[in-house]
Design an enzyme around this catalytic site. Structure first.
Site, PDB file in Angstrom:
ATOM      1  N   GLN A 168      -9.828  -4.441  -3.097  1.00 14.10           N
ATOM      2  CA  GLN A 168     -11.142  -4.045  -2.608  1.00 14.10           C
ATOM      3  C   GLN A 168     -12.220  -4.433  -3.621  1.00 14.10           C
ATOM      4  O   GLN A 168     -13.281  -4.945  -3.269  1.00 14.10           O
ATOM      5  CB  GLN A 168     -11.170  -2.528  -2.358  1.00 14.10           C
ATOM      6  CG  GLN A 168     -12.522  -1.997  -1.933  1.00 14.10           C
ATOM      7  CD  GLN A 168     -12.955  -2.520  -0.573  1.00 14.10           C
ATOM      8  OE1 GLN A 168     -12.204  -2.417   0.383  1.00 14.10           O
ATOM      9  NE2 GLN A 168     -14.152  -3.069  -0.476  1.00 14.10           N
ATOM     10  N   HIS A 204      -7.386   0.390  -6.400  1.00 10.87           N
ATOM     11  CA  HIS A 204      -7.503  -0.466  -5.208  1.00 10.87           C
ATOM     12  C   HIS A 204      -8.136  -1.796  -5.652  1.00 10.87           C
ATOM     13  O   HIS A 204      -9.272  -2.120  -5.325  1.00 10.87           O
ATOM     14  CB  HIS A 204      -8.381   0.241  -4.175  1.00 10.87           C
ATOM     15  CG  HIS A 204      -8.283  -0.335  -2.786  1.00 10.87           C
ATOM     16  ND1 HIS A 204      -7.440  -1.369  -2.455  1.00 10.87           N
ATOM     17  CD2 HIS A 204      -8.946  -0.015  -1.639  1.00 10.87           C
ATOM     18  CE1 HIS A 204      -7.583  -1.655  -1.172  1.00 10.87           C
ATOM     19  NE2 HIS A 204      -8.483  -0.854  -0.662  1.00 10.87           N
ATOM     20  N   ARG A 239       0.883  -1.173   0.000  1.00 10.65           N
ATOM     21  CA  ARG A 239       0.000   0.000   0.000  1.00 10.65           C
ATOM     22  C   ARG A 239       0.913   1.213   0.000  1.00 10.65           C
ATOM     23  O   ARG A 239       1.573   1.489   1.000  1.00 10.65           O
ATOM     24  CB  ARG A 239      -0.915  -0.003   1.232  1.00 10.65           C
ATOM     25  CG  ARG A 239      -1.599   1.333   1.454  1.00 10.65           C
ATOM     26  CD  ARG A 239      -2.705   1.278   2.478  1.00 10.65           C
ATOM     27  NE  ARG A 239      -3.840   0.557   1.960  1.00 10.65           N
ATOM     28  CZ  ARG A 239      -5.052   0.559   2.536  1.00 10.65           C
ATOM     29  NH1 ARG A 239      -5.259   1.241   3.645  1.00 10.65           N
ATOM     30  NH2 ARG A 239      -6.048  -0.116   2.013  1.00 10.65           N
ATOM     31  N   CYS A 278     -16.478   0.994   0.594  1.00 11.04           N
ATOM     32  CA  CYS A 278     -15.278   0.209   0.900  1.00 11.04           C
ATOM     33  C   CYS A 278     -14.850   0.354   2.361  1.00 11.04           C
ATOM     34  O   CYS A 278     -14.116  -0.479   2.872  1.00 11.04           O
ATOM     35  CB  CYS A 278     -14.147   0.610  -0.038  1.00 11.04           C
ATOM     36  SG  CYS A 278     -13.760   2.363  -0.001  1.00 11.04           S
ATOM     37  N   ARG A 329     -13.368  -9.070   1.976  1.00 10.70           N
ATOM     38  CA  ARG A 329     -11.953  -8.806   1.699  1.00 10.70           C
ATOM     39  C   ARG A 329     -11.139 -10.068   2.002  1.00 10.70           C
ATOM     40  O   ARG A 329     -10.249 -10.441   1.246  1.00 10.70           O
ATOM     41  CB  ARG A 329     -11.431  -7.641   2.568  1.00 10.70           C
ATOM     42  CG  ARG A 329     -11.990  -6.270   2.222  1.00 10.70           C
ATOM     43  CD  ARG A 329     -11.568  -5.809   0.836  1.00 10.70           C
ATOM     44  NE  ARG A 329     -10.137  -5.754   0.673  1.00 10.70           N
ATOM     45  CZ  ARG A 329      -9.358  -4.726   1.042  1.00 10.70           C
ATOM     46  NH1 ARG A 329      -9.899  -3.659   1.561  1.00 10.70           N
ATOM     47  NH2 ARG A 329      -8.046  -4.753   0.843  1.00 10.70           N
ATOM     48  N   ASP A 377     -17.481   6.216  -1.627  1.00 14.18           N
ATOM     49  CA  ASP A 377     -16.203   6.179  -0.897  1.00 14.18           C
ATOM     50  C   ASP A 377     -15.997   7.577  -0.320  1.00 14.18           C
ATOM     51  O   ASP A 377     -16.717   8.524  -0.685  1.00 14.18           O
ATOM     52  CB  ASP A 377     -15.080   5.818  -1.893  1.00 14.18           C
ATOM     53  CG  ASP A 377     -13.698   5.726  -1.255  1.00 14.18           C
ATOM     54  OD1 ASP A 377     -13.621   5.587  -0.003  1.00 14.18           O
ATOM     55  OD2 ASP A 377     -12.694   5.804  -1.991  1.00 14.18           O
TER      56      ASP A 377
HETATM   57  N1  NVA Z   1     -10.213   6.291  -1.602  1.00 11.56           N
HETATM   58  C1  NVA Z   1      -9.831   5.865  -0.273  1.00 11.56           C
HETATM   59  C2  NVA Z   1     -10.010   4.389  -0.136  1.00 11.56           C
HETATM   60  C3  NVA Z   1      -9.734   3.858   1.251  1.00 11.56           C
HETATM   61  C4  NVA Z   1      -9.886   2.359   1.341  1.00 11.56           C
HETATM   62  C5  NVA Z   1      -8.404   6.265   0.004  1.00 11.56           C
HETATM   63  O1  NVA Z   1      -7.563   6.151  -0.894  1.00 11.56           O
HETATM   64  O2  NVA Z   1      -8.126   6.728   1.114  1.00 11.56           O
HETATM   65  N1   CP Z   2     -11.198  -0.586   2.453  1.00 15.29           N
HETATM   66  C1   CP Z   2      -9.931  -0.608   2.880  1.00 15.29           C
HETATM   67  O1   CP Z   2      -8.986  -0.795   2.115  1.00 15.29           O
HETATM   68  O2   CP Z   2      -9.782  -0.429   4.218  1.00 15.29           O
HETATM   69  P1   CP Z   2      -8.416  -0.183   4.984  1.00 15.29           P
HETATM   70  O3   CP Z   2      -7.899   1.176   4.539  1.00 15.29           O
HETATM   71  O4   CP Z   2      -8.765  -0.198   6.431  1.00 15.29           O
HETATM   72  O5   CP Z   2      -7.442  -1.255   4.624  1.00 15.29           O
END
Ligand code: NVA
Ligand code: CP
Length: 317
Positions: A145, A142, A115, A275, A303, A235
């Site tokens: 997800q 992502h 990540r 998500c 997930r 989201d």
């Molecule tokens: N769009 C959000 C998704 C979190 C799972 C982010 O990138 O923070």
């Molecule tokens: N939806 C998701 O990726 O959650 P986290 O940021 O908690 O991993």
């Protein structure tokens, strides 16, 4: 050797998953089939030690609840083990270059989950990793997800092809991965967002090519476009790294909130997905998130199952 080890025929051995479009339609369907099978086995208490002795190193530049825990528990349930590397431990790009990090980790671990803030960092890791690299969220996509999202929709409707999803909110990493994976699955998608927050044009173009006329990929600035949706998805309006824009975005995105008025415009039993983490009162009201049409906690649980489906296809011998 553990007697519980189960043999398995992987279809993605040695590959990276950087984008939802790194799978073709058949591979995506197969990962979801495997995920459903592993979920059923787990519920029956059957052992599924397909990845006995395998290791997954997990690099995180942002915080996480679902991604970290689901990969950790997923590897454990498959008989392998995950190793968490906190942002402070690696210092990607500061303490050490992504190319060096990728070569070191892939010399020890069987796979890498990353990540990272910038998608370009993921691409650099991928260029230098000799083992499968999985995108655990970047500013572009992502894909993990979205595997869970499609699994949840399949469980609810028994199919993906021919359904319509309305994604309403920021044209961000989620919107972009959803566009690509929907196109691969024959799921129609309308991304509803203010014009200045539209998803990347190249990704929309790529999604339309993947759909190949079998489903549509639309972008609209009108919340009323939720009208024909079987699934309504949202989201956060300010993603990780965009916290300083939160106030501005709150004003711009206000008409794009999922609330009871918006739900009334959609099909009566439209499924509500998010998500998570959610900002109640911003992109979705408490009432809708906790309401009978919401499947967000089933989606979060998925997930675990979806990524187990992915892991066995990437890492099994
Ligand atoms: N769009 C959000 C998704 C979190 C799972 C982010 O990138 O923070
Ligand atoms: N939806 C998701 O990726 O959650 P986290 O940021 O908690 O991993």
């Amino acid at each position: 050797m553990n007697d519980n080890k189960v043999s398995f025929k992987p279809i993605l051995k040695g590959r990276h998953l950087l984008s939802s479009a790194d799978l073709n339609a058949q591979e995506l369907a197969q990962v979801l089939d495997t995920a459903l099978d592993l979920k059923a086995r787990l519920k029956r208490g059957e052992p599924t030690h397909i990845l006995e002795g395998k290791s997954l190193a997990m690099i995180f530049e942002h915080p996480s609840l679902r991604t970290r825990l689901s990969f950790d528990i997923g590897m454990y349930q498959l008989g392998g083990r995950a190793f968490y590397l906190a942002p402070t431990e690696i210092g990607l790009g500061r303490r050490e270059t992504p190319s060096d990090v990728a070569r070191v980790i892939s010399s020890m671990a069987d796979g890498i989950l990353a990540r990272v803030r910038d998608h370009t960092t993921l691409l650099e890791l991928a260029n230098y990793s000799s083992k499968p690299l999985i995108n655990g969220l970047t500013d572009r996509e992502h894909p993990c997800q979205v595997l869970a999202d499609l699994l949840t929709i399949r469980e609810r409707f028994g199919k993906l092809t021919g359904l319509t999803m309305a994604y309403i909110g920021d044209g961000n990493n989620m919107a972009q991965s959803l566009a690509l994976a929907s196109a691969l699955s024959g799921l129609n998608i309308t991304i509803i967002t203010p014009p200045q927050y539209w998803p990347d044009e190249e990704i929309v173009h790529q999604a339309r090519q993947l759909a190949n006329g079998k489903s549509f990929v639309k972008v609209s600035n009108s919340p009323e476009a939720v009208g024909d949706a079987d699934v309504i998805y949202t989201d956060v309006w300010a993603s990780m790294g965009q916290e300083s824009e939160a106030e501005l975005r709150r004003r711009v995105f206000k008409p794009y909130q999922i609330n009871s008025n918006l739900l009334e415009m959609a099909k009566p039993n439209a499924l509500v997905l998010h998500c998570l983490p959610a900002h109640r009162g911003d992109e979705v009201t408490e009432e809708v998130l906790e309401g009978s049409q919401s499947a967000v906690f089933q989606q979060a649980e998925n997930r675990l199952h979806a990524q187990k489906g992915l892991l066995v296809h990437l890492l099994a011998d």
